[in-house]
Design a protein around this motif. Structure first.
Motif, PDB file in Angstrom:
ATOM      1  N   THR A 186      39.558  52.678  26.060  1.00  0.00           N
ATOM      2  CA  THR A 186      40.349  53.614  25.258  1.00  0.00           C
ATOM      3  C   THR A 186      39.496  54.707  24.630  1.00  0.00           C
ATOM      4  O   THR A 186      39.967  55.833  24.433  1.00  0.00           O
ATOM      5  N   GLU A 187      38.241  54.421  24.345  1.00  0.00           N
ATOM      6  CA  GLU A 187      37.384  55.399  23.676  1.00  0.00           C
ATOM      7  C   GLU A 187      36.572  56.256  24.643  1.00  0.00           C
ATOM      8  O   GLU A 187      36.233  57.403  24.324  1.00  0.00           O
ATOM      9  N   SER A 188      36.292  55.736  25.863  1.00  0.00           N
ATOM     10  CA  SER A 188      35.326  56.428  26.715  1.00  0.00           C
ATOM     11  C   SER A 188      35.763  56.674  28.148  1.00  0.00           C
ATOM     12  O   SER A 188      35.090  57.419  28.864  1.00  0.00           O
ATOM     13  N   ILE A 189      36.860  56.065  28.605  1.00  0.00           N
ATOM     14  CA  ILE A 189      37.215  56.145  30.030  1.00  0.00           C
ATOM     15  C   ILE A 189      38.644  56.683  30.180  1.00  0.00           C
ATOM     16  O   ILE A 189      39.582  55.919  30.453  1.00  0.00           O
ATOM     17  N   PRO A 190      38.841  57.980  30.051  1.00  0.00           N
ATOM     18  CA  PRO A 190      40.208  58.528  30.092  1.00  0.00           C
ATOM     19  C   PRO A 190      40.884  58.434  31.450  1.00  0.00           C
ATOM     20  O   PRO A 190      42.113  58.497  31.537  1.00  0.00           O
ATOM     21  N   GLU A 191      40.088  58.276  32.519  1.00  0.00           N
ATOM     22  CA  GLU A 191      40.700  58.243  33.852  1.00  0.00           C
ATOM     23  C   GLU A 191      41.445  56.937  34.139  1.00  0.00           C
ATOM     24  O   GLU A 191      42.290  56.869  35.036  1.00  0.00           O
ATOM     25  N   ILE A 192      41.144  55.877  33.376  1.00  0.00           N
ATOM     26  CA  ILE A 192      41.845  54.603  33.576  1.00  0.00           C
ATOM     27  C   ILE A 192      43.203  54.677  32.897  1.00  0.00           C
ATOM     28  O   ILE A 192      43.314  54.797  31.687  1.00  0.00           O
ATOM     29  N   LYS A 193      44.251  54.605  33.703  1.00  0.00           N
ATOM     30  CA  LYS A 193      45.614  54.767  33.210  1.00  0.00           C
ATOM     31  C   LYS A 193      46.426  53.468  33.256  1.00  0.00           C
ATOM     32  O   LYS A 193      47.539  53.421  32.741  1.00  0.00           O
ATOM     33  N   SER A 194      45.890  52.433  33.901  1.00  0.00           N
ATOM     34  CA  SER A 194      46.665  51.203  34.037  1.00  0.00           C
ATOM     35  C   SER A 194      45.737  50.037  34.331  1.00  0.00           C
ATOM     36  O   SER A 194      44.633  50.228  34.874  1.00  0.00           O
ATOM     37  N   LEU A 195      46.165  48.847  33.977  1.00  0.00           N
ATOM     38  CA  LEU A 195      45.415  47.653  34.364  1.00  0.00           C
ATOM     39  C   LEU A 195      46.382  46.533  34.719  1.00  0.00           C
ATOM     40  O   LEU A 195      47.490  46.458  34.207  1.00  0.00           O
ATOM     41  N   VAL A 196      45.927  45.695  35.626  1.00  0.00           N
ATOM     42  CA  VAL A 196      46.698  44.538  36.076  1.00  0.00           C
ATOM     43  C   VAL A 196      45.798  43.316  35.940  1.00  0.00           C
ATOM     44  O   VAL A 196      44.738  43.249  36.569  1.00  0.00           O
ATOM     45  N   PHE A 197      46.197  42.356  35.113  1.00  0.00           N
ATOM     46  CA  PHE A 197      45.378  41.162  34.953  1.00  0.00           C
ATOM     47  C   PHE A 197      45.398  40.331  36.234  1.00  0.00           C
ATOM     48  O   PHE A 197      46.447  40.124  36.851  1.00  0.00           O
ATOM     49  N   PHE A 198      44.217  39.876  36.631  1.00  0.00           N
ATOM     50  CA  PHE A 198      44.100  38.928  37.736  1.00  0.00           C
ATOM     51  C   PHE A 198      44.234  37.536  37.118  1.00  0.00           C
ATOM     52  O   PHE A 198      43.246  36.879  36.790  1.00  0.00           O
ATOM     53  N   TYR A 199      45.469  37.119  36.956  1.00  0.00           N
ATOM     54  CA  TYR A 199      45.759  35.892  36.211  1.00  0.00           C
ATOM     55  C   TYR A 199      46.074  34.784  37.205  1.00  0.00           C
ATOM     56  O   TYR A 199      47.225  34.520  37.540  1.00  0.00           O
ATOM     57  N   SER A 200      45.022  34.116  37.670  1.00  0.00           N
ATOM     58  CA  SER A 200      45.191  33.093  38.697  1.00  0.00           C
ATOM     59  C   SER A 200      44.191  31.969  38.471  1.00  0.00           C
ATOM     60  O   SER A 200      43.050  32.207  38.065  1.00  0.00           O
ATOM     61  N   ASN A 201      44.623  30.767  38.767  1.00  0.00           N
ATOM     62  CA  ASN A 201      43.695  29.621  38.758  1.00  0.00           C
ATOM     63  C   ASN A 201      43.598  29.008  40.158  1.00  0.00           C
ATOM     64  O   ASN A 201      43.266  27.837  40.316  1.00  0.00           O
ATOM     65  N   ARG A 202      43.895  29.865  41.183  1.00  0.00           N
ATOM     66  CA  ARG A 202      43.878  29.395  42.576  1.00  0.00           C
ATOM     67  C   ARG A 202      42.977  30.267  43.449  1.00  0.00           C
ATOM     68  O   ARG A 202      43.170  30.361  44.663  1.00  0.00           O
ATOM     69  N   ASP A 203      42.003  30.925  42.837  1.00  0.00           N
ATOM     70  CA  ASP A 203      41.095  31.794  43.589  1.00  0.00           C
ATOM     71  C   ASP A 203      40.050  30.942  44.316  1.00  0.00           C
ATOM     72  O   ASP A 203      39.189  30.330  43.685  1.00  0.00           O
ATOM     73  N   ARG A 204      40.117  30.952  45.649  1.00  0.00           N
ATOM     74  CA  ARG A 204      39.213  30.096  46.431  1.00  0.00           C
ATOM     75  C   ARG A 204      37.940  30.800  46.857  1.00  0.00           C
ATOM     76  O   ARG A 204      37.082  30.200  47.514  1.00  0.00           O
ATOM     77  N   TYR A 205      37.796  32.081  46.508  1.00  0.00           N
ATOM     78  CA  TYR A 205      36.660  32.868  46.999  1.00  0.00           C
ATOM     79  C   TYR A 205      35.451  32.759  46.060  1.00  0.00           C
ATOM     80  O   TYR A 205      35.097  33.695  45.346  1.00  0.00           O
ATOM     81  N   TRP A 206      34.805  31.612  46.069  1.00  0.00           N
ATOM     82  CA  TRP A 206      33.556  31.442  45.318  1.00  0.00           C
ATOM     83  C   TRP A 206      32.457  32.273  45.979  1.00  0.00           C
ATOM     84  O   TRP A 206      32.398  32.372  47.204  1.00  0.00           O
ATOM     85  N   ILE A 207      31.581  32.852  45.164  1.00  0.00           N
ATOM     86  CA  ILE A 207      30.506  33.675  45.737  1.00  0.00           C
ATOM     87  C   ILE A 207      29.121  33.090  45.439  1.00  0.00           C
ATOM     88  O   ILE A 207      28.104  33.719  45.741  1.00  0.00           O
ATOM     89  N   ASN A 208      29.074  31.907  44.845  1.00  0.00           N
ATOM     90  CA  ASN A 208      27.814  31.168  44.741  1.00  0.00           C
ATOM     91  C   ASN A 208      28.114  29.672  44.787  1.00  0.00           C
ATOM     92  O   ASN A 208      29.272  29.261  44.934  1.00  0.00           O
ATOM     93  N   SER A 209      27.108  28.865  44.639  1.00  0.00           N
ATOM     94  CA  SER A 209      27.302  27.411  44.768  1.00  0.00           C
ATOM     95  C   SER A 209      27.594  26.734  43.436  1.00  0.00           C
ATOM     96  O   SER A 209      27.877  25.527  43.407  1.00  0.00           O
ATOM     97  N   TRP A 210      27.540  27.482  42.335  1.00  0.00           N
ATOM     98  CA  TRP A 210      27.783  26.895  41.013  1.00  0.00           C
ATOM     99  C   TRP A 210      29.251  26.490  40.868  1.00  0.00           C
ATOM    100  O   TRP A 210      30.154  27.181  41.335  1.00  0.00           O
ATOM    101  N   ARG A 211      29.481  25.333  40.217  1.00  0.00           N
ATOM    102  CA  ARG A 211      30.820  24.878  39.869  1.00  0.00           C
ATOM    103  C   ARG A 211      30.774  24.290  38.463  1.00  0.00           C
ATOM    104  O   ARG A 211      29.784  23.656  38.072  1.00  0.00           O
ATOM    105  N   PRO A 212      31.843  24.458  37.691  1.00  0.00           N
ATOM    106  CA  PRO A 212      31.846  23.887  36.334  1.00  0.00           C
ATOM    107  C   PRO A 212      31.781  22.362  36.344  1.00  0.00           C
ATOM    108  O   PRO A 212      31.274  21.747  35.400  1.00  0.00           O
ATOM    109  N   ASP A 213      32.304  21.733  37.403  1.00  0.00           N
ATOM    110  CA  ASP A 213      32.196  20.282  37.564  1.00  0.00           C
ATOM    111  C   ASP A 213      32.451  19.954  39.036  1.00  0.00           C
ATOM    112  O   ASP A 213      32.810  20.822  39.838  1.00  0.00           O
ATOM    113  N   SER A 214      32.294  18.720  39.393  1.00  0.00           N
ATOM    114  CA  SER A 214      32.359  18.319  40.801  1.00  0.00           C
ATOM    115  C   SER A 214      33.771  18.329  41.373  1.00  0.00           C
ATOM    116  O   SER A 214      33.959  18.287  42.590  1.00  0.00           O
ATOM    117  N   THR A 215      34.779  18.414  40.518  1.00  0.00           N
ATOM    118  CA  THR A 215      36.166  18.347  41.005  1.00  0.00           C
ATOM    119  C   THR A 215      36.835  19.725  41.111  1.00  0.00           C
ATOM    120  O   THR A 215      37.930  19.846  41.655  1.00  0.00           O
TER     121      THR A 215
END
Length: 385
Positions: A186-215
């Motif tokens: 709001t203070e520095s980026i006037p060209e951004i006029k909209s946003l869409v939250f990526f609100y998902s808990n089913r994203d399977r595209y991991w980009i490293n090997s780290w996981r919060p737990d084994s399950t």
């Protein structure tokens, strides 16, 4: 907004493009019209909605996880041509309720994959903080994510939509991240006029090997039950302006970067905007030199200056022309000099049977396309009629 991901592995077998069932050669099949039936069916469903729709088609074309990238046997030129073909299919079907959102991935390939200003209305961006799930395990602020791509994006002179916006909780404070991002936007980026939250808990595209737990199988972009995070998200949606529906790709010839005309609002309360500002048409039908009934006198530069000075003095801001002619260049240039806009019209013979005379229809189309190409970037052009 609809994110249109054209996976083709469920399509019927196509002898000419057998790779489609393996999610390959999508762009080549589109370019050659092999998927027109599929595209047209989708286009007509969008038209039937009778509401404005943002379409983010085949996003991140340089991201190797998607089959419309090089992974699926597609070049950058293939991708651009396929995007243009899809837009043209919509245009040819008379679909006017679509705003096209083009979403790149890597800043270094933007120029290579950009379909062209006349085929794109908005720029969409993926702005996700993976935290510990990122490729290097580092938490990144929105500023760190957006800044590297901003210079190239601004050169395209299009409004920006954060088409995938959000943060995980892996290694940091979600609420603080969202609050800082909102303030920065709001203070520095006037060209951004909209946003869409990526609100998902089913994203399977991991980009490293780290996981919060084994399950854990999927990346979680949701907020859980945290009230501070929900409040920060609600604030982000509240402070940004509502996105304007831009229908400039009613023809793939009409969108320009030099001047932006758009219609925003909803039924019963639409607003025309020119160069980002509200514009109320106060017009004059200006048609001398068309035939004897309209004066039939030469439109010299001197005559145009006299006429447009008088039109401007009476408080008008727009003139309407009913038919192309030899004076177009002088009319447009002189209108621009007098801060007047032009509604550029095309005349169609009422004696023609437009259902049967396909040759005449095609000739009209060719002529209109040629003239729109010729004048579309002129700053005096307000619209076509």
């Amino acid at each position: 907004m609809i994110t249109w991901e054209p996976f083709t592995n469920s399509f019927s077998y196509n002898a000419k493009y057998p790779g489609l069932q393996q999610n390959k050669d999508f762009c080549k099949a589109v370019i050659n019209g092999a998927l027109d039936e599929y595209i047209e069916a989708f286009a007509l469903k969008i038209k039937a909605l009778e509401k404005p729709v943002f379409i983010r088609f085949a996003h991140e074309p340089d991201n190797p996880v998607y089959p419309w990238s090089a992974t699926g046997g597609n070049t950058a030129d293939d991708y651009k041509a396929s995007w243009q073909h899809v837009v043209k299919v919509f245009v040819n079907l008379g679909i006017t309720n679509v705003t096209w959102v083009w979403n790149p991935w890597n800043p270094s390939t933007i120029d290579e994959y950009y379909p062209g200003k006349q085929y794109v209305d908005w720029i969409g961006l993926t702005a996700l903080n993976y935290g510990k799930a990122s490729y290097d395990g580092q938490w990144r602020s929105f500023k760190q994510i957006y800044s590297p791509i901003r210079k190239k994006i601004r050169r395209l002179s299009k409004p920006v939509m954060l088409a995938e916006f959000g943060t995980t909780a892996y290694g940091g404070d979600q609420a603080a991240w969202l609050t800082e991002a909102t303030q920065f936007i709001t203070e520095s980026i006037p060209e951004i006029k909209s946003l869409v939250f990526f609100y998902s808990n089913r994203d399977r595209y991991w980009i490293n090997s780290w996981r919060p737990d084994s399950t854990t199988r999927f990346i979680d972009w949701t907020f859980g039950q945290s009230k501070p995070v929900f409040d920060a998200a609600k604030n982000a949606l509240t402070v940004l302006p509502k996105p304007s529906y831009i229908s400039s790709v009613q023809s793939p010839l009409l969108t320009t970067a030099s001047h932006t005309n758009s219609i925003s609002g909803k039924a019963g309360n639409y607003s025309l905007r020119v160069d980002g500002k509200p514009f109320y048409i106060q017009g004059v039908a200006y048609n001398p030199a068309h035939d004897w009934r309209d004066g039939d006198y030469p439109l010299s530069k001197k005559q145009l200056i006299a006429d447009f000075s008088a039109i401007k003095a009476m408080g008008a801001n727009t003139i309407r022309r009913y038919h192309p002619g030899v004076y177009d260049r002088n009319i447009l240039n002189t209108a621009s000099e007098h801060d007047l806009k032009v509604l550029y019209g095309f005349w169609f013979d009422p004696e023609v049977d437009y259902y049967k005379d396909s040759l005449q229809v095609q000739q009209y189309i060719q002529r209109i396309v040629k003239l729109v190409e010729q004048h579309k970037d002129h700053p005096a052009i307000l619209g076509w009629g």
